[in-house]
Scaffold this motif. Structure first.
Motif, short mmCIF file in Angstrom:
data_model
loop_
_atom_site.label_atom_id
_atom_site.label_comp_id
_atom_site.label_asym_id
_atom_site.label_seq_id
_atom_site.Cartn_x
_atom_site.Cartn_y
_atom_site.Cartn_z
N ARG A 1 0.82 -1.32 -0.14
CA ARG A 1 -0.15 -0.12 0.25
C ARG A 1 1.12 0.91 -0.10
N ARG B 1 2.01 12.83 0.85
CA ARG B 1 2.02 13.20 2.56
C ARG B 1 0.43 13.79 3.53
N TYR C 1 -0.53 20.55 5.74
CA TYR C 1 -0.77 19.29 5.97
C TYR C 1 0.60 18.69 6.27
N GLU D 1 3.91 19.39 5.50
CA GLU D 1 4.32 19.38 4.03
C GLU D 1 6.08 20.24 4.66
N GLN E 1 1.42 12.47 11.27
CA GLN E 1 1.14 11.95 9.41
C GLN E 1 -1.05 11.70 8.95
N LYS E 2 -0.55 10.33 9.25
CA LYS E 2 -1.99 9.44 9.55
C LYS E 2 -2.89 9.95 10.22
N ALA F 1 -4.30 13.03 8.70
CA ALA F 1 -4.74 12.94 6.89
C ALA F 1 -5.85 12.04 7.59
N ILE G 1 -7.93 15.56 7.58
CA ILE G 1 -8.31 16.43 6.46
C ILE G 1 -7.79 16.12 5.13
N PHE H 1 -6.77 16.34 1.28
CA PHE H 1 -6.07 17.51 0.07
C PHE H 1 -6.19 17.44 -1.28
N MET I 1 -6.73 5.05 -2.07
CA MET I 1 -5.78 5.79 -1.37
C MET I 1 -5.89 6.17 -0.63
N ARG J 1 -7.77 6.00 1.96
CA ARG J 1 -8.03 4.62 2.51
C ARG J 1 -6.92 4.80 3.61
N TYR J 2 -5.60 4.83 3.06
CA TYR J 2 -4.39 4.69 3.53
C TYR J 2 -4.05 4.75 4.95
N ALA J 3 -4.65 6.26 5.99
CA ALA J 3 -4.45 6.60 6.69
C ALA J 3 -5.26 5.71 7.81
N HIS J 4 -6.31 4.97 7.43
CA HIS J 4 -6.95 4.01 8.62
C HIS J 4 -7.12 2.33 8.41
N GLN K 1 -10.65 9.98 3.15
CA GLN K 1 -9.75 9.88 3.65
C GLN K 1 -10.78 10.27 5.10
#
Lengths: 326, 254
Positions: free
Chosen positions: A206, A219, B50, B52, B72-73, B76, B79, B81, B100, B102-105, B150
């Motif tokens: 992923r 990010r 966010y 950066e 960072q997760k 995410a 927010i 973006f 994608m 859903r990456y942080a979940h 997100q």
């Protein structure tokens, strides 16, 4: 498509391995090969040829191709660059430089080519990654640093070879790549490398997908871009370095295997990584078998075969149209 | 209640820092246009949110929490973006791109959230289409759906309609307007001052890293301020569809 493709590649590789085990000047038949593999009777000579000469060579070439194919997919994602291959961060030039230095200072025989090459390539990769850390591993910085270090090391190696002309042939032959001296101990090291450094990277599929986004989007979606990039590049680089240190620089597999796999299964790494490894293994085993058999006596460097056979196939696939890295 | 607060923030790329002692508050559920000339700090301000770019001084609070203490997760999940430039060279399907988000979940309810995000952006029918084959407007809706997936209630958009024709600009802006009515807080960088006046209810106008104005949009856009910030002449015209006047740059034409 993933499961049928993986099954097809495994079946094709096993079939190719059987053919490669059988073909050669010793006149062994397929039936004899199968009997010998099953531990049934045959002459000691043929048993030695199959178990001691051909089988380790076949496994070594397949595993090396698998590591290069898998690492190629990792490098292309981590650097967001379809031209990236596992050698872009100085693994090959570092290895060659390590060997050249060992020979120049008279340590070649003492430490052996693999140790000198592994030391050179790992140090080079670590230096390139460290130089790029201040930019949080930004892809352009990484690639340009790699290119610059590659140039410096190539120049330094040329100078060392110029000063030690008698060693030139040895370094040149080693750098072209060969599996002719593969042993079971080398196979063990390569297999361990595969298990310890490469297979665990599959869990990062992923994150690898996310690395293909622009950095800001990745990010903002929760990806720690710099640290994830380093965490996947480091093991892939070291695994490639281990392969190079034993069997020399084998070009094109790491570039081509992921691209061809992407054409079939798309860019999602959950589907891409296994076919990239299997296709890389198949291609290198095929190339090594051809390198062994094409000349009536002696062998061709395997790197020559991978490039000569691979480039036309690759250009054909690219020209088939609508190819956008997937 | 404020959704986002900057408190005495110093930050930017390199030296000298673009922002010094920047303070602002964005109310929850508002649609804020972020405007200003090139180089005024619009995208940099989003990057601070966010993470950066990290502030060298001061703090940024999201729903009362300091974002510096969030991973960072975690950030995410609060927010979404939409970037200014998002090249799609790799042939993911539209649904794979939305997923994608859903990456942080943790895994679990991904499918329902992805379906809802795609439906909100009217791209359900494009689920299996490769993003490389979509038009600019369709791609932008896919990227917006990824941001919605997100599940953050703050949406940051960096010039989301720049390369779109008028019809697609209208579709995206109306979608953002609807989302803000549903409770999303929207901060949208816009070069097109017309769109800012039509769709946003608040505007932040920046010049050289300084907030020149931050108020209701109809109060921010004035002849004098447009002359001061953009060095342009402007005139006001009545739009019968909107039922109110808006400011236009005065082009002399041929």
């Amino acid at each position: 498509m993933k499961k049928p493709l993986v099954a097809i590649l495994i079946a094709a590789s096993l079939l190719l391995a059987l053919v490669a085990l059988t073909l050669g000047p010793s006149g062994i038949t397929v039936g004899e090969t199968v009997h010998i593999l099953l531990g049934q009777g045959s002459t000691a000579n043929k048993h030695y040829i199959i178990w001691r000469l051909r089988l380790p060579r076949i496994i070594a070439s397949f595993l090396t191709g698998a590591i290069l194919g898998f690492s190629g997919a990792i490098f292309q994602a981590a650097l967001r660059n379809p031209m990236a291959d596992p050698f872009i961060l100085g693994v090959s030039s570092g290895a060659s430089f390590g060997v050249a230095v060992a020979l120049a200072v008279g340590l070649g025989a003492l430490v052996g080519f693999p140790i000198a090459a592994l030391t050179g390539s790992v140090i080079t990769t670590l230096v390139i990654l460290a130089l790029s850390v201040r930019q949080k591993g930004a892809t352009t910085t990484l690639i340009l640093t790699g290119v610059a270090i590659n140039y410096i090391l190539s120049a330094a190696m040329t100078l060392l070879m110029f000063m030690n002309k008698e060693q030139y042939q040895r370094i040149l032959y080693w750098s072209m790549g060969s599996f002719s001296t593969a042993t079971w101990s080398e196979v063990t090291v390569i297999a361990l490398t595969m298990v310890v450094l490469i297979i665990p990277l599959s869990a990062s599929h992923r994150s690898l997908d996310m690395l293909l986004l622009d950095e800001s989007s990745g990010r903002a979606a929760g990806l720690s871009v710099g640290s994830v990039r380093l965490m996947v590049l480091l093991p892939a680089s070291i695994a490639t370095a281990v392969c190079v240190s034993y069997f020399g620089v084998i070009g094109f597999i790491g570039l081509m295997a992921p691209h061809v796999s992407r054409l079939i299964v798309g860019p999602k790494h959950q589907r891409l990584l296994a076919p990239s490894a299997l296709f890389g293994g198949f291609l290198l085993l095929l190339s090594d078998t051809l390198a062994r058999l094409l000349l009536p006596s002696g062998e061709l460097p395997v790197g020559v075969i991978t490039s000569l056979a691979g480039v036309p196939l690759f250009i054909y696939l690219l020209r088939r149209g609508r190819y956008r890295y997937g | 209640m404020d959704s986002l607060t900057f408190k005495d923030v110093n930050g930017g790329w390199g030296e000298p820092l673009l922002f010094e002692n920047l303070s602002l508050s964005v109310p929850r559920g508002s649609f804020t246009a972020l405007t200003g000339p090139n180089g005024s700090g619009k995208s940099t301000l989003l990057k601070l949110i966010y993470k950066e770019i990290r502030p060298t001084e001061g703090a940024i609070y999201l729903n009362g929490g300091n974002i510096a203490s969030m991973t960072q997760k975690e950030l995410a999940r609060k927010i979404g973006f939409v970037a200014q430039h998002h090249l799609h060279e790799y042939a993911f399907t539209a649904r794979e791109v939305v997923a994608m988000g859903r990456y942080a979940h943790p895994r679990g309810e991904d499918d329902a959230v992805i379906d809802a995000a795609m439906e909100a952006c009217d791209i359900t029918h494009l689920a299996d289409t490769l993003i490389t084959t979509l038009s600019g407007g369709e791609q932008q809706r896919v990227i917006l759906a990824r941001a919605l997936a997100q599940q953050g209630r703050l949406l940051l958009l960096d010039e989301p309609v720049n390369h779109l024709d008028v019809k697609h600009q209208q579709a995206i802006m109306e979608l953002l307007r609807r989302l803000s009515h549903q409770g999303y807080t929207i901060i949208c960088v816009l070069h097109d001052l017309l769109l800012a006046q039509i769709y946003s209810d608040r505007t932040i106008m920046l010049k050289d890293g300084v907030i020149v104005a931050h108020d209701r949009s109809d109060a921010v856009f004035t002849k004098e301020r447009l002359a001061e910030v953009y060095q342009i002449e402007a005139h006001q015209v009545f739009d019968p569809v909107l039922g109110r006047s808006i400011w236009l740059a005065s082009h002399r034409g041929a």
